[in-house]
Design a protein around this motif. Structure first.
Motif, PDB file in Angstrom:
ATOM      1  N   LEU A 156      42.386 112.274 -48.994  1.00 23.13           N
ATOM      2  CA  LEU A 156      41.044 112.822 -49.128  1.00 23.13           C
ATOM      3  C   LEU A 156      40.117 111.883 -48.367  1.00 23.13           C
ATOM      4  N   ASP A 157      39.556 112.374 -47.303  1.00 19.36           N
ATOM      5  CA  ASP A 157      38.743 111.523 -46.447  1.00 19.36           C
ATOM      6  C   ASP A 157      37.328 111.407 -47.013  1.00 19.36           C
ATOM      7  N   VAL A 158      37.036 110.240 -47.580  1.00 16.91           N
ATOM      8  CA  VAL A 158      35.715 110.068 -48.178  1.00 16.91           C
ATOM      9  C   VAL A 158      34.708 109.494 -47.190  1.00 16.91           C
ATOM     10  N   THR A 159      35.168 109.240 -45.966  1.00 16.59           N
ATOM     11  CA  THR A 159      34.231 108.728 -44.970  1.00 16.59           C
ATOM     12  C   THR A 159      33.718 109.840 -44.056  1.00 16.59           C
ATOM     13  N   ILE A 216      24.525 121.040 -64.656  1.00 14.11           N
ATOM     14  CA  ILE A 216      25.704 120.497 -63.990  1.00 14.11           C
ATOM     15  C   ILE A 216      25.255 119.398 -63.040  1.00 14.11           C
ATOM     16  N   ALA A 217      25.948 118.279 -63.102  1.00 17.34           N
ATOM     17  CA  ALA A 217      25.602 117.182 -62.216  1.00 17.34           C
ATOM     18  C   ALA A 217      26.859 116.718 -61.491  1.00 17.34           C
ATOM     19  N   ASN A 218      26.684 116.247 -60.295  1.00 18.96           N
ATOM     20  CA  ASN A 218      27.807 115.742 -59.519  1.00 18.96           C
ATOM     21  C   ASN A 218      27.396 114.483 -58.790  1.00 18.96           C
ATOM     22  N   SER A 219      28.405 113.708 -58.412  1.00 12.57           N
ATOM     23  CA  SER A 219      28.095 112.562 -57.571  1.00 12.57           C
ATOM     24  C   SER A 219      27.770 113.084 -56.170  1.00 12.57           C
ATOM     25  N   ALA A 220      27.022 112.285 -55.438  1.00 12.99           N
ATOM     26  CA  ALA A 220      26.639 112.701 -54.090  1.00 12.99           C
ATOM     27  C   ALA A 220      27.879 112.924 -53.228  1.00 12.99           C
ATOM     28  N   LEU A 221      28.880 112.063 -53.451  1.00  8.64           N
ATOM     29  CA  LEU A 221      30.115 112.157 -52.671  1.00  8.64           C
ATOM     30  C   LEU A 221      30.763 113.518 -52.887  1.00  8.64           C
ATOM     31  N   LEU A 222      30.865 113.879 -54.161  1.00 12.02           N
ATOM     32  CA  LEU A 222      31.538 115.114 -54.471  1.00 12.02           C
ATOM     33  C   LEU A 222      30.770 116.309 -53.936  1.00 12.02           C
ATOM     34  N   SER A 263      37.187 109.444 -59.377  1.00 12.30           N
ATOM     35  CA  SER A 263      37.851 108.148 -59.524  1.00 12.30           C
ATOM     36  C   SER A 263      37.462 107.209 -58.385  1.00 12.30           C
ATOM     37  N   TYR A 264      37.147 107.782 -57.219  1.00 15.16           N
ATOM     38  CA  TYR A 264      36.700 106.929 -56.113  1.00 15.16           C
ATOM     39  C   TYR A 264      35.337 106.323 -56.438  1.00 15.16           C
ATOM     40  N   VAL A 265      34.477 107.137 -57.009  1.00 18.54           N
ATOM     41  CA  VAL A 265      33.152 106.642 -57.378  1.00 18.54           C
ATOM     42  C   VAL A 265      33.269 105.565 -58.456  1.00 18.54           C
ATOM     43  N   ARG A 266      34.262 105.699 -59.304  1.00 20.29           N
ATOM     44  CA  ARG A 266      34.412 104.759 -60.410  1.00 20.29           C
ATOM     45  C   ARG A 266      35.390 103.624 -60.111  1.00 20.29           C
ATOM     46  N   ARG A 267      35.742 103.429 -58.876  1.00 13.52           N
ATOM     47  CA  ARG A 267      36.764 102.417 -58.570  1.00 13.52           C
ATOM     48  C   ARG A 267      36.216 101.001 -58.810  1.00 13.52           C
ATOM     49  N   GLN A 268      37.154 100.037 -58.858  1.00 12.69           N
ATOM     50  CA  GLN A 268      36.744  98.646 -58.996  1.00 12.69           C
ATOM     51  C   GLN A 268      35.997  98.214 -57.732  1.00 12.69           C
ATOM     52  N   GLU A 269      35.144  97.240 -57.917  1.00  6.68           N
ATOM     53  CA  GLU A 269      34.301  96.830 -56.806  1.00  6.68           C
ATOM     54  C   GLU A 269      35.110  96.356 -55.606  1.00  6.68           C
ATOM     55  N   THR A 270      36.216  95.678 -55.904  1.00  6.93           N
ATOM     56  CA  THR A 270      37.004  95.100 -54.821  1.00  6.93           C
ATOM     57  C   THR A 270      37.947  96.100 -54.162  1.00  6.93           C
ATOM     58  N   VAL A 300      41.471 118.814 -58.566  1.00  7.34           N
ATOM     59  CA  VAL A 300      42.044 117.599 -57.989  1.00  7.34           C
ATOM     60  C   VAL A 300      41.002 116.906 -57.099  1.00  7.34           C
ATOM     61  N   VAL A 301      40.294 117.708 -56.325  1.00  2.39           N
ATOM     62  CA  VAL A 301      39.244 117.153 -55.468  1.00  2.39           C
ATOM     63  C   VAL A 301      38.178 116.484 -56.334  1.00  2.39           C
ATOM     64  N   PHE A 302      37.808 117.193 -57.389  1.00  2.00           N
ATOM     65  CA  PHE A 302      36.811 116.653 -58.313  1.00  2.00           C
ATOM     66  C   PHE A 302      37.283 115.318 -58.878  1.00  2.00           C
ATOM     67  N   ASN A 303      38.526 115.325 -59.331  1.00  2.53           N
ATOM     68  CA  ASN A 303      39.061 114.136 -59.974  1.00  2.53           C
ATOM     69  C   ASN A 303      39.148 112.962 -59.013  1.00  2.53           C
ATOM     70  N   ALA A 304      39.623 113.236 -57.809  1.00  7.30           N
ATOM     71  CA  ALA A 304      39.773 112.164 -56.825  1.00  7.30           C
ATOM     72  C   ALA A 304      38.413 111.564 -56.469  1.00  7.30           C
ATOM     73  N   CYS A 305      37.434 112.426 -56.278  1.00  6.21           N
ATOM     74  CA  CYS A 305      36.096 111.938 -55.947  1.00  6.21           C
ATOM     75  C   CYS A 305      35.543 111.086 -57.081  1.00  6.21           C
TER      76      CYS A 305
END
Lengths: 355, 306
Positions: free
Chosen positions: B128-131, A190-196, B30-37, B23-28
């Motif tokens: 979801l606070d990613v900071t 299982i792998a996850n992003s650091a953020l997650l 999609s945040y990681v995969r967001r467009q650069e801008t 949902v948390v998984f999904n949101a994270c």
């Protein structure tokens, strides 16, 4: 259920590097668990998306397929393919790896060795060199407290034989393929992003620190002493499987008997024909052909039963046995635990159930 | 999740929000995969609303969007396509709201919220606070109430809750907005049942092996033992008069004790013996079956080679 055939984006990769492990995102695991357990006991399937990097297959996303019954009711074969293409298009827009790497399916008590599985595998394999099937068993998690997730793939040897054509006795003997060599399990990571990872760590901090010992749902599942229903069902399935296996063996035995009878008939016919020819030659007549004559019932070749079915059943039986053993061992250990907590540790018979 | 429940005035029937970990998984993701801008991502939440006003958020998907100078462009077509696809798999899951990454509510949220208000009744907004600004409140849920801009009276302003800071008006900075949305925080519960089954530790790790044939009984037994020790330490302390006994805990302890079946040793031995024999028999049977299988294979291939 040949979803794979509709998928045009199979990325051809060099098949030289063998697939060593499957790396699954936590997200995918959660999605699979959710889909499979929500729809249980209906068996469901879905598609896995990801990347094929070296010896590891990375599964980074997945999406469920609509229920087959519902799709069948609408009577649309293309509908499923359309759904798939549309979903892939949508996922591409949000930067998901839209590269099919396999599919997942739910199972009930580990009964997944079916011809359908092999067919689907072959359909996928046409487009994708290295694909996996992730099998999830919701019953296992709930009743035994272990997590029933497995990644499977067809072995190269099986594929070779299958590519060569029919699944016959000769070929199998030639490659010395046994039933255990059809499907092999690939280790899952299982792998996850650091953020997650950080996010989840924070969110579960209170869960983990609660009561200091962090008792979770799976702990409770694991401690449940009653494994009888699970064992009962498994045994029932096992005996059904054994019946199937016996029937399958009967078929093979029947074929063999038929074959030997035919061979002796042929031999008889040949000696008769030879004697006849000798006579004819003595009379100065043209000898009759000694080749086999397809119109003769003794030479009619009979269809050989496919061994695939038998192999799959053998696999299934093996799977059930392993499962039953694991459960029985676990319940023995639990019993020992209970005995210990009851202060009756001395009643425990010295048993090494693994031996 | 640390947020206390606030009585929500005029915010419909949303009592609390339960968020499934997917949902948390999904949101994270999609945040990681967001467009650069892109600075943040938004997405649609799917789930069900229970009769008692608890919104169960079971699923989600990201929706492409674009924000500039207080203007928001949401890819409505994408949203519609996705919801169609999702409904085909699980018709029971309806749109219940939307999520975004970020800490709390920002002005443009009002526009997006208004869009979702057309999609469903009383949408919830999950941030979801990613900071990791506030580690105790990473995931927060809000409900919005539409206000006519002119009638935003003083009483509303005065009702701002105290330290929780669970209220924010997002009217300013919206160029074309004729209405403002009044966001109020609601209680949020994370449900980790499913995640626990997989093993929270292995799921949260960046790289871990799956424990399938978990040899975790030992760990579980240790946990159980720890809890028992803690309980008995507490009881001892109360009996010794060191701590004041809590009646509630006492009742719970009594419940737990009474759930232990009172068996005599011979009864227990009988029970134990039967169960152990069952397990052993089953093990034996499966071993025999396996042996049979191997034998059959060997004999078969041997006879077939002729």
């Amino acid at each position: 259920m040949v979803w794979g055939a509709a998928n045009p984006v199979g990325k051809p990769t060099e098949a030289e590097t063998p697939l060593r492990s499957v790396q699954i995102d936590g997200q995918v695991v959660m999605k699979i668990v959710k889909h499979c357990s929500e729809q249980a006991p209906t068996l469901v399937t879905g598609q896995l998306l990801g990347l094929d990097i070296g010896a590891t297959l990375e599964v980074t996303d997945c999406f469920p397929f609509p229920n087959q019954d519902a799709a069948a009711a609408e009577g649309e074969e293309d509908d499923g393919a359309n759904y798939q293409l549309e979903m892939m298009r949508c996922l591409r827009e949000i930067n998901v790896d839209n590269n099919t790497v396999g599919w997942y399916q739910s199972t009930y008590l580990g009964s997944y060795y079916t011809e359908e599985l092999i067919e689907t595998f072959l359909a996928y394999q046409e487009n994708i060199k290295r694909c996996v099937c992730v099998v999830y068993d919701p019953t296992k998690s709930a009743s035994v407290g272990t997590f029933g997730l497995k990644a499977l793939r067809l072995t190269d040897r099986f594929l070779e034989i299958h590519r060569a054509g029919e699944f016959t006795f000769e070929k199998i003997a030639d490659k010395s393929l046994s039933w255990a060599d059809i499907v092999c399990e690939v280790p899952i990571r299982i792998a996850n992003s650091a953020l997650l990872s950080a996010m989840f760590g924070e969110l579960t901090r209170s869960v983990a620190s609660e009561e200091k010992h962090g008792v979770t749902q799976s702990d409770a599942d694991r401690l449940a002493v009653s494994s009888a229903p699970f064992l009962e069902k498994s045994l029932e399935f096992l005996s059904e499987c054994m019946d199937d296996l016996a029937a399958e063996q009967q078929k093979v035995a029947h074929y063999q008997r038929f074959l030997s009878k035919q061979q002796s008939q042929q031999a008889q016919w040949l000696t008769k024909r030879k004697a006849e020819n000798a006579q004819r030659r003595a009379q100065g007549l043209e000898p009759l052909p000694e080749e086999e004559d397809p119109s003769n019932p003794a030479h009619k070749p009979s269809a050989e039963p496919s061994r695939l079915e038998g192999f799959l059943i053998a696999n299934q039986v093996n799977e059930y046995c392993t499962q039953i053993q694991a459960t029985a061992t676990a319940s023995l250990r639990k019993l020992t635990l209970v005995a210990g907590s009851q202060g009756c540790g001395d009643v425990v018979p010295a048993v090494d159930s693994k031996a | 999740m640390g947020a206390a429940f606030l009585p929500v005035h005029g915010a419909g029937k949303v009592a609390s929000v339960r968020v499934h970990p997917v949902v948390v998984f999904n949101a994270c993701d999609s945040y990681v995969r967001r467009q650069e801008t892109q600075e943040r991502v938004i997405g649609t939440l799917l789930g069900t609303v229970r009769h008692d006003g608890v919104v169960e958020v079971k699923n989600s998907y990201a929706v492409p969007h674009n924000e500039q100078n207080g203007q928001v462009y949401v890819d409505v077509e994408f949203h519609r396509a996705m919801i169609d696809l999702h409904l085909r798999v699980n018709p029971a899951e309806k749109i219940v709201g939307w999520y975004s990454t970020g800490d709390g509510v920002v002005p443009t949220d009002a526009l997006i919220h208004e869009f979702y208000a057309h999609e469903c009744h009383n949408p919830v907004h999950v941030t979801l606070d990613v900071t990791f600004a506030d580690r105790d409140r990473l995931v927060r849920a809000w409900v919005g109430q539409s206000l006519a801009l002119g009638s935003k009276d003083a009483s509303k302003e005065a009702e701002k809750p105290d330290a929780e800071g669970g209220e924010a008006s997002a009217a300013e900075g919206i160029l074309n907005a004729t209405t403002a949305i009044h966001f109020q925080e609601v209680a949020l519960v994370n449900t980790f049942d499913a995640a626990e089954r997989v093993g929270v530790a292995s799921l949260a790790a960046t790289n871990a092996d799956v424990v399938t044939d978990g040899d975790d009984l030992g760990a579980t037994a240790a946990k159980l033992r720890g809890m028992l020790e803690k309980a008995s330490a507490y009881v001892d302390a109360v009996v010794a008069g060191k701590t004041k006994g809590d009646a509630e805990i006492g009742r719970r302890l009594a419940d737990a004790l009474s759930s232990v079946p009172g068996l005599t040793k011979s009864q227990f031995e009988k029970l134990f013996g039967e169960s152990a024999q069952d397990a052993l028999l089953v093990t034996y049977l499966s071993n025999v079956t396996k042996m049979q299988l191997m034998l059959a294979e060997k004999l078969q291939t041997a006879s077939l080679l002729i």
